[in-house]
Enzyme design. Structure first.
Site, PDB file in Angstrom:
ATOM      1  N   LYS A   1       0.216   1.933  -0.763  1.00 41.46           N
ATOM      2  CA  LYS A   1       0.548   2.685  -1.974  1.00 41.46           C
ATOM      3  C   LYS A   1       0.477   1.818  -3.218  1.00 41.46           C
ATOM      4  O   LYS A   1       0.387   2.325  -4.323  1.00 41.46           O
ATOM      5  CB  LYS A   1       1.918   3.353  -1.844  1.00 41.46           C
ATOM      6  CG  LYS A   1       3.027   2.383  -1.539  1.00 41.46           C
ATOM      7  CD  LYS A   1       4.323   3.092  -1.273  1.00 41.46           C
ATOM      8  CE  LYS A   1       5.388   2.116  -0.852  1.00 41.46           C
ATOM      9  NZ  LYS A   1       5.432   1.803   0.568  1.00 41.46           N
TER      10      LYS A   1
ATOM     11  N   LYS B   1      -5.543  -4.029   3.062  1.00 49.32           N
ATOM     12  CA  LYS B   1      -5.109  -2.857   3.825  1.00 49.32           C
ATOM     13  C   LYS B   1      -4.793  -1.708   2.857  1.00 49.32           C
ATOM     14  O   LYS B   1      -4.404  -1.960   1.707  1.00 49.32           O
ATOM     15  CB  LYS B   1      -3.901  -3.185   4.711  1.00 49.32           C
ATOM     16  CG  LYS B   1      -2.621  -3.416   3.958  1.00 49.32           C
ATOM     17  CD  LYS B   1      -1.410  -3.459   4.881  1.00 49.32           C
ATOM     18  CE  LYS B   1      -0.153  -3.612   4.029  1.00 49.32           C
ATOM     19  NZ  LYS B   1       1.090  -3.623   4.731  1.00 49.32           N
TER      20      LYS B   1
ATOM     21  N   LYS C   1       6.459  -9.467  -0.516  1.00 47.85           N
ATOM     22  CA  LYS C   1       7.204  -8.535  -1.366  1.00 47.85           C
ATOM     23  C   LYS C   1       8.015  -9.273  -2.418  1.00 47.85           C
ATOM     24  O   LYS C   1       8.101  -8.827  -3.560  1.00 47.85           O
ATOM     25  CB  LYS C   1       8.144  -7.669  -0.518  1.00 47.85           C
ATOM     26  CG  LYS C   1       7.441  -6.533   0.195  1.00 47.85           C
ATOM     27  CD  LYS C   1       8.474  -5.543   0.730  1.00 47.85           C
ATOM     28  CE  LYS C   1       7.811  -4.440   1.538  1.00 47.85           C
ATOM     29  NZ  LYS C   1       8.804  -3.600   2.224  1.00 47.85           N
TER      30      LYS C   1
HETATM   31  P1  AMP Z   1       5.010   1.455   5.136  1.00 48.35           P
HETATM   32  O1  AMP Z   1       4.284   2.410   4.269  1.00 48.35           O
HETATM   33  O2  AMP Z   1       4.632   0.050   4.873  1.00 48.35           O
HETATM   34  O3  AMP Z   1       6.489   1.727   5.185  1.00 48.35           O
HETATM   35  O4  AMP Z   1       4.488   1.710   6.630  1.00 48.35           O
HETATM   36  C1  AMP Z   1       4.877   2.752   7.480  1.00 48.35           C
HETATM   37  C2  AMP Z   1       4.112   2.663   8.782  1.00 48.35           C
HETATM   38  O5  AMP Z   1       2.703   2.774   8.533  1.00 48.35           O
HETATM   39  C3  AMP Z   1       4.291   1.323   9.509  1.00 48.35           C
HETATM   40  O6  AMP Z   1       4.287   1.536  10.906  1.00 48.35           O
HETATM   41  C4  AMP Z   1       3.082   0.529   9.085  1.00 48.35           C
HETATM   42  O7  AMP Z   1       2.734  -0.461  10.011  1.00 48.35           O
HETATM   43  C5  AMP Z   1       2.029   1.615   9.016  1.00 48.35           C
HETATM   44  N1  AMP Z   1       0.969   1.281   8.033  1.00 48.35           N
HETATM   45  C6  AMP Z   1       1.133   1.090   6.696  1.00 48.35           C
HETATM   46  N2  AMP Z   1      -0.052   0.829   6.102  1.00 48.35           N
HETATM   47  C7  AMP Z   1      -0.984   0.844   7.098  1.00 48.35           C
HETATM   48  C8  AMP Z   1      -2.400   0.650   7.119  1.00 48.35           C
HETATM   49  N3  AMP Z   1      -3.091   0.392   6.006  1.00 48.35           N
HETATM   50  N4  AMP Z   1      -3.035   0.731   8.324  1.00 48.35           N
HETATM   51  C9  AMP Z   1      -2.348   0.997   9.472  1.00 48.35           C
HETATM   52  N5  AMP Z   1      -1.015   1.200   9.504  1.00 48.35           N
HETATM   53  C10 AMP Z   1      -0.333   1.125   8.341  1.00 48.35           C
END
Ligand code: AMP
Ligand code: TRP
Length: 338
Positions: free
Chosen positions: A202, A199, A118
Site C-alpha cells: 500500500k 513487493k 518501518k
Molecule cells: P500486510 O498488508 O503487510 O499487513 O500483510 C497482510 C498479509 O498479506 C500478510 O500475510 C503478508 O505476508 C501478505 N502480503 C502483503 N504483501 C504481499 C505481497 N506483495 N505478496 C504476497 N503476500 C503479501
C-alpha cells in the site's frame, strides 16, 4: 463449526491499516485463508492492536477494522467454517504478549527486518513497533496453532514465534504448539505493477503499482494494462530477466487456475497487448464482485457485529485456556472475575 475437533488449527491475522486490501494480500495470504477453512479449525483476526504501532486516527482505525472484516467475509471467509474476530475484543493477546516479551532477547527483537524498514520510515518510532512481533507471536501461540497462512515477508516473524514457543516449553514445560508457516511458493511475493523489483504494498510510490480489491473494475483494468513489462514482446516466465511479465503470469495463473507453462504457449506469438487485455478481464471479473459484497456486509451493521462478537467469544474460549496455563507456569495469580 463443521470441522472435526482433530482438524489442524490455523491462525492468521491482517492489519486494518488501509481502506482496502490489495492483490498481494489476496494472493499471498487471504486466498489461503479461504482454502484452509475447509478442512481446518481456523481463527482469523483483524489485528487492530498491531495497527496502533504507527501513528493512527482512532475514527479511521475503527472504520477500517469494520471494512477489513467485511472484505474478509466478502472474499470468502465463512463464519460457519472459521472464527473471524477483532483482536482488541480478546484481551488475552496483550496479556500473553507481556509474558512472551519477557522471554525475548533485546538483540533477537532488534534483528527483525520489518522493524528496521518501518522504523526507518517513521519520524517517531515507538516501543510498540519494536515489540510488534512479540504480539504477533502471542496471537499465534494462544490458539495452539499448527499452520499460519501468510506471505513471504512474515517468514522471519514466524521464525521468532517458533523460537519463543520452543524456548517457553523448554523453560517451563510443554505449553505451546510450535507453529509452521504456510507460505505458497508461487504467490509468496506479488510484485508492484509499476516497479517489479519491489513487493506490492500500500505504500507503493506509484498510484498504479498497487491493485486494491475495492478498486473500480475499470481502475483495475487500467492498472493491469499500464503494468511495467520490458522491451521484448515474448510472454515468458523469467523472474530475473523479465520480472514484470513474470509477475503478471503469476497473477494470471493464480486467478485463472491455468498453469504458467500453458499460459506461455497460449500467448506465443501474440504481443503483451492481448496478454494484458485478457488478464485485465480475469482480474476485473474475479475481484470485481468483492467490492459489492463488502458494501452489503457493511450495510448490515447488526449482522456484521453479530459475526464478530460470536467469533471473539469462540476465540476467547480457546485463548483463555492457553493464557491460564502460561500464567500458572510463570507463577502468576489467575485474573479475578469482574
Ligand atoms: P500486510 O498488508 O503487510 O499487513 O500483510 C497482510 C498479509 O498479506 C500478510 O500475510 C503478508 O505476508 C501478505 N502480503 C502483503 N504483501 C504481499 C505481497 N506483495 N505478496 C504476497 N503476500 C503479501
Ligand atoms: N504481522 C502481520 C502482517 O503484517 C499481521 C499479523 C499480526 C499476523 N498477527 C499475526 C499474521 C498472526 C499471522 C499471524 O501482515
Amino acid at each position: 463449526m463443521t470441522t472435526a475437533a482433530s482438524a489442524p488449527r490455523v491462525f492468521s491475522g491482517i492489519q486494518p491499516t488501509s481502506d482496502s486490501f490489495h492483490l498481494g494480500n489476496y494472493l499471498g495470504a487471504l486466498r489461503q485463508w479461504v482454502a484452509l477453512q475447509e478442512d481446518s479449525d481456523a481463527f482469523y483476526c483483524v489485528v487492530d492492536q498491531h495497527a496502533i504501532t504507527v501513528t493512527h486516527d482512532p475514527k479511521v482505525l475503527h472504520q477500517r477494522s469494520r471494512t477489513s472484516a467485511a472484505q474478509l467475509l466478502a472474499l470468502g471467509v465463512d463464519p460457519e467454517r472459521s472464527n473471524l474476530f477483532i483482536q482488541s475484543q480478546v484481551p488475552e493477546h496483550a496479556m500473553l504478549a507481556w509474558i512472551l516479551g519477557c522471554e525475548t532477547g533485546f538483540g533477537e527483537a532488534s534483528r527483525m527486518t520489518q522493524f528496521k524498514d518501518k522504523s526507518a520510515k517513521q519520524e517517531h518510532t515507538t516501543v510498540g513497533l519494536f515489540t510488534y512481533p512479540v504480539l504477533m507471536a502471542a496471537d499465534i501461540l494462544l490458539y495452539q496453532t499448527q499452520r499460519v497462512p501468510v506471505g513471504a515477508d512474515q517468514r522471519q516473524h514466524l521464525e521468532l514465534t517458533r523460537d519463543l514457543a520452543a524456548r517457553f516449553n523448554n523453560n517451563y514445560g510443554q505449553t505451546f504448539t510450535v507453529p509452521e508457516p504456510y507460505i505458497l511458493k508461487e504467490t509468496e511475493t506479488i510484485k508492484d505493477l509499476s516497479d517489479p523489483a519491489k513487493k506490492m504494498s500500500k505504500s507503493s510510490e506509484s498510484p498504479r503499482g498497487c491493485l486494491y480489491l475495492l478498486d473500480e473494475p475499470n481502475q483495475m483494468r487500467k492498472k493491469i494494462k499500464s503494468a511495467v513489462t520490458d522491451s521484448e514482446a515474448e510472454v515468458r516466465y523469467d523472474p530475473e530477466g523479465k520480472p514484470g511479465v513474470t509477475n503478471l503470469l503469476v497473477i494470471y495463473s493464480a486467478l485463472s487456475g491455468t498453469p504458467v507453462d500453458k499460459l506461455e504457449s497460449e500467448y506465443q506469438g501474440k504481443g503483451y497487448g492481448d496478454f494484458k487485455g485478457d488478464l485485465a478481464e480475469v482480474v476485473a471479473e474475479t475481484l470485481g464482485p468483492i467490492a459489492r459484497a463488502t458494501r452489503e456486509y457493511l450495510d448490515d451493521k447488526a449482522e456484521l457485529d453479530r459475526i464478530l462478537v460470536e467469533g471473539a467469544e469462540k476465540a476467547r474460549a480457546v485463548a483463555s485456556r492457553t493464557l491460564a496455563k502460561a500464567y500458572k507456569k510463570v507463577g502468576f495469580y489467575p485474573p479475578v472475575a469482574n
